[in-house]
Motif scaffolding. Sequence first.
Motif, PDB file in Angstrom:
ATOM      1  N   TRP A  23      53.900  28.320  17.854  1.00 60.94           N
ATOM      2  CA  TRP A  23      53.417  28.099  18.362  1.00 60.94           C
ATOM      3  C   TRP A  23      51.805  28.669  18.918  1.00 60.94           C
ATOM      4  O   TRP A  23      50.789  28.792  18.893  1.00 60.94           O
ATOM      5  N   PHE A  58      56.026  20.238  20.425  1.00 62.47           N
ATOM      6  CA  PHE A  58      57.271  20.739  20.605  1.00 62.47           C
ATOM      7  C   PHE A  58      57.724  20.536  20.135  1.00 62.47           C
ATOM      8  O   PHE A  58      58.345  18.894  20.835  1.00 62.47           O
ATOM      9  N   GLN A  69      49.854  26.499  16.831  1.00 63.81           N
ATOM     10  CA  GLN A  69      48.869  25.270  16.766  1.00 63.81           C
ATOM     11  C   GLN A  69      48.311  25.278  18.174  1.00 63.81           C
ATOM     12  O   GLN A  69      47.500  25.142  18.597  1.00 63.81           O
ATOM     13  N   THR A  70      48.589  27.306  18.779  1.00 69.84           N
ATOM     14  CA  THR A  70      47.874  27.951  19.833  1.00 69.84           C
ATOM     15  C   THR A  70      46.245  28.529  19.366  1.00 69.84           C
ATOM     16  O   THR A  70      45.643  29.050  20.039  1.00 69.84           O
ATOM     17  N   GLY A 125      60.503  28.367  16.590  1.00 68.09           N
ATOM     18  CA  GLY A 125      59.766  27.733  17.306  1.00 68.09           C
ATOM     19  C   GLY A 125      58.349  28.453  17.783  1.00 68.09           C
ATOM     20  O   GLY A 125      56.831  28.020  18.221  1.00 68.09           O
ATOM     21  N   ALA A 126      58.320  30.570  17.476  1.00 69.01           N
ATOM     22  CA  ALA A 126      57.423  30.755  17.899  1.00 69.01           C
ATOM     23  C   ALA A 126      56.763  30.983  16.765  1.00 69.01           C
ATOM     24  O   ALA A 126      54.867  30.683  17.381  1.00 69.01           O
ATOM     25  N   SER A 130      58.273  36.427  23.393  1.00 68.95           N
ATOM     26  CA  SER A 130      58.734  35.314  23.491  1.00 68.95           C
ATOM     27  C   SER A 130      60.080  35.079  23.598  1.00 68.95           C
ATOM     28  O   SER A 130      60.651  36.208  23.394  1.00 68.95           O
ATOM     29  N   PRO A 161      50.146  21.941  22.692  1.00 70.60           N
ATOM     30  CA  PRO A 161      51.237  22.324  21.674  1.00 70.60           C
ATOM     31  C   PRO A 161      51.977  21.128  21.779  1.00 70.60           C
ATOM     32  O   PRO A 161      52.258  20.724  22.656  1.00 70.60           O
TER      33      PRO A 161
END
Length: 133
Positions: free
Chosen positions: A20, A73, A23-24, A16-17, A10, A71
Amino acid sequence: MLNMQVMVVSFGSVEGAQLWLEQTGCTFEMMLDSQRKVYRSFGLGSSFSKVLKFGCLMQLSEFSAADRDFPDFPHRLLEDIYQLGGDFLLDETGKVLLSHPSKNPLDRPSLKDVLQAAEDNTSSYEDKNEQKP
């Protein structure tokens, strides 16, 4: 038997990573490439027209109609929404066995193609070792 390790690369922030991944539900190892050196070395870039291509937007709308979650964000964590990714298979020496730069955000190689590239490399590796005295 194939021995592989999957890694997600990424270009975003650590925050943010992590969001992610949460959420995934992704459990793969992740590497952050904030300078996008890995992206550039594989010839990946950004494309407004490819990301917002009509067919791609239609497919994403079908996901929404099927009530699939995406996701969520915060805007402050969105960086380059036009960045195109890809899928690459490398052997333990760094030799590229499969290169699939994505034509749009939904473009991925088939699992069959990935496994075939790995299998082809395993076969050629075994052939080389059998030839050694």
